[in-house]
Scaffold this motif. Structure first.
Motif, PDB file in Angstrom:
ATOM      1  N   THR A 191       0.866  -1.236   0.050  1.00 32.04           N
ATOM      2  CA  THR A 191       0.108   0.030   0.064  1.00 32.04           C
ATOM      3  C   THR A 191       0.840   1.181  -0.127  1.00 32.04           C
ATOM      4  OG1 THR A 191      -0.179  -0.036   2.355  1.00 32.04           O
ATOM      5  CG2 THR A 191      -2.084  -1.278   1.194  1.00 32.04           C
ATOM      6  N   ARG A 192       0.230   2.319  -0.772  1.00 26.11           N
ATOM      7  CA  ARG A 192       1.102   3.442  -0.485  1.00 26.11           C
ATOM      8  C   ARG A 192       0.126   4.750  -0.660  1.00 26.11           C
ATOM      9  NH1 ARG A 192       0.946   4.914  -5.734  1.00 26.11           N
ATOM     10  NH2 ARG A 192       0.873   3.434  -7.405  1.00 26.11           N
ATOM     11  N   LYS A 193       0.525   5.919  -0.630  1.00 22.87           N
ATOM     12  CA  LYS A 193      -0.321   7.049  -0.954  1.00 22.87           C
ATOM     13  C   LYS A 193      -0.328   7.232  -2.529  1.00 22.87           C
ATOM     14  CE  LYS A 193      -0.732  11.888  -0.135  1.00 22.87           C
ATOM     15  NZ  LYS A 193      -0.266  12.963   0.599  1.00 22.87           N
ATOM     16  N   ALA A 194      -1.719   7.596  -2.879  1.00 23.43           N
ATOM     17  CA  ALA A 194      -1.851   7.639  -4.548  1.00 23.43           C
ATOM     18  C   ALA A 194      -1.338   9.033  -4.937  1.00 23.43           C
ATOM     19  CB  ALA A 194      -3.272   7.768  -4.671  1.00 23.43           C
TER      20      ALA A 194
ATOM     21  N   SER B 198      -1.748  -2.475  -4.082  1.00 18.90           N
ATOM     22  CA  SER B 198      -1.221  -3.359  -5.452  1.00 18.90           C
ATOM     23  C   SER B 198      -0.761  -4.718  -4.801  1.00 18.90           C
ATOM     24  CB  SER B 198      -0.306  -2.614  -6.260  1.00 18.90           C
ATOM     25  OG  SER B 198       0.945  -2.638  -5.522  1.00 18.90           O
ATOM     26  N   GLU B 199      -0.699  -6.025  -5.565  1.00 15.50           N
ATOM     27  CA  GLU B 199      -0.141  -7.062  -5.375  1.00 15.50           C
ATOM     28  C   GLU B 199       1.410  -6.833  -5.387  1.00 15.50           C
ATOM     29  OE1 GLU B 199      -3.129 -10.464  -6.223  1.00 15.50           O
ATOM     30  OE2 GLU B 199      -2.545  -9.423  -8.005  1.00 15.50           O
ATOM     31  N   ASP B 200       2.157  -7.702  -4.453  1.00 12.77           N
ATOM     32  CA  ASP B 200       3.622  -7.452  -4.519  1.00 12.77           C
ATOM     33  C   ASP B 200       4.279  -7.809  -5.812  1.00 12.77           C
ATOM     34  OD1 ASP B 200       3.348  -6.733  -1.668  1.00 12.77           O
ATOM     35  OD2 ASP B 200       3.723  -8.638  -1.009  1.00 12.77           O
TER      36      ASP B 200
ATOM     37  N   PRO C  40       3.187  -4.322  -8.779  1.00 16.07           N
ATOM     38  CA  PRO C  40       3.216  -3.250  -7.992  1.00 16.07           C
ATOM     39  C   PRO C  40       2.278  -2.159  -9.061  1.00 16.07           C
ATOM     40  CG  PRO C  40       5.464  -3.488  -8.415  1.00 16.07           C
ATOM     41  CD  PRO C  40       4.718  -4.842  -8.809  1.00 16.07           C
ATOM     42  N   ASP C  41       2.506  -2.189 -10.239  1.00 14.63           N
ATOM     43  CA  ASP C  41       1.873  -1.074 -11.297  1.00 14.63           C
ATOM     44  C   ASP C  41       0.470  -1.376 -11.622  1.00 14.63           C
ATOM     45  OD1 ASP C  41       4.567  -0.149 -11.651  1.00 14.63           O
ATOM     46  OD2 ASP C  41       4.834  -1.341 -13.116  1.00 14.63           O
ATOM     47  N   LYS C  42      -0.133  -2.473 -11.012  1.00  7.51           N
ATOM     48  CA  LYS C  42      -1.580  -2.747 -11.030  1.00  7.51           C
ATOM     49  C   LYS C  42      -2.377  -2.396  -9.744  1.00  7.51           C
ATOM     50  CE  LYS C  42      -5.198  -5.651 -12.560  1.00  7.51           C
ATOM     51  NZ  LYS C  42      -5.717  -6.850 -12.186  1.00  7.51           N
ATOM     52  N   ILE C  43      -3.157  -1.152  -9.598  1.00  8.16           N
ATOM     53  CA  ILE C  43      -3.957  -1.046  -8.432  1.00  8.16           C
ATOM     54  C   ILE C  43      -5.117  -2.043  -8.269  1.00  8.16           C
ATOM     55  CG2 ILE C  43      -5.032   0.950  -7.224  1.00  8.16           C
ATOM     56  CD1 ILE C  43      -3.473   2.736  -8.821  1.00  8.16           C
TER      57      ILE C  43
END
Length: 149
Positions: free
Chosen positions: A2-5, A52-54, A57-60
């Motif tokens: 998870t990260r900030k959008a 995103s899946e580990d 990581p580019d697919k939200i």
């Protein structure tokens, strides 16, 4: 993960957000939802965490949209976890839990002791998750909305 959008996430985020509003029986409207999210991000009016899946990581695959506000009774900031959604194809993999944990970490960072949310009475899967994550359903206060036309 998870990260900030950020603004580069807008297209994928809008696709998920559109699914979310349809789940709550609102009409699909990609352009309107895109403009809404873009404005929240550009004006720093909301915090949006994406998951995103580990391995990709580019697919939200999920998001949490949070508004920071204040509570007169708590005399402190509170977070409104307004929207939480995980792509139906990847549910039951802990994505919602990770987004809530990220929200909780953000609350601690702000010094807020409360995260508030609402969900449909019929959304049993979400309620189960919220109870599992430590949320307590409030029976003391009623929630009211006034539609202003």
């Amino acid at each position: 993960m998870t990260r900030k959008a950020n603004i580069q996430d807008l297209d994928q985020l809008t696709n998920l957000f559109d699914q979310y509003v349809v789940f709550y029986k609102n009409p699909s409207n990609y352009e309107k939802h895109n403009a809404y999210l873009k404005e929240r991000i550009e004006n720093n009016e909301a915090i949006i965490f994406v998951a995103s899946e580990d391995e990709n990581p580019d697919k939200i695959i999920g998001f949490a949209l949070i508004y920071v506000t204040f509570s007169s009774l708590a005399l402190n900031k509170i977070l409104i976890l307004n929207d939480l959604f995980v792509d139906p194809s990847v549910r039951k993999k802990g994505i919602g839990e990770k987004l809530i944990a990220q929200t909780e970490a953000f609350a601690k960072e702000l010094g807020s002791k409360t995260i508030r949310l609402r969900t449909a009475k019929s959304n049993n899967a979400a309620q189960k998750l919220y109870h599992k994550m430590g949320f307590v359903r409030e029976d003391y206060l009623y929630s009211y909305d006034l539609t202003v036309s």
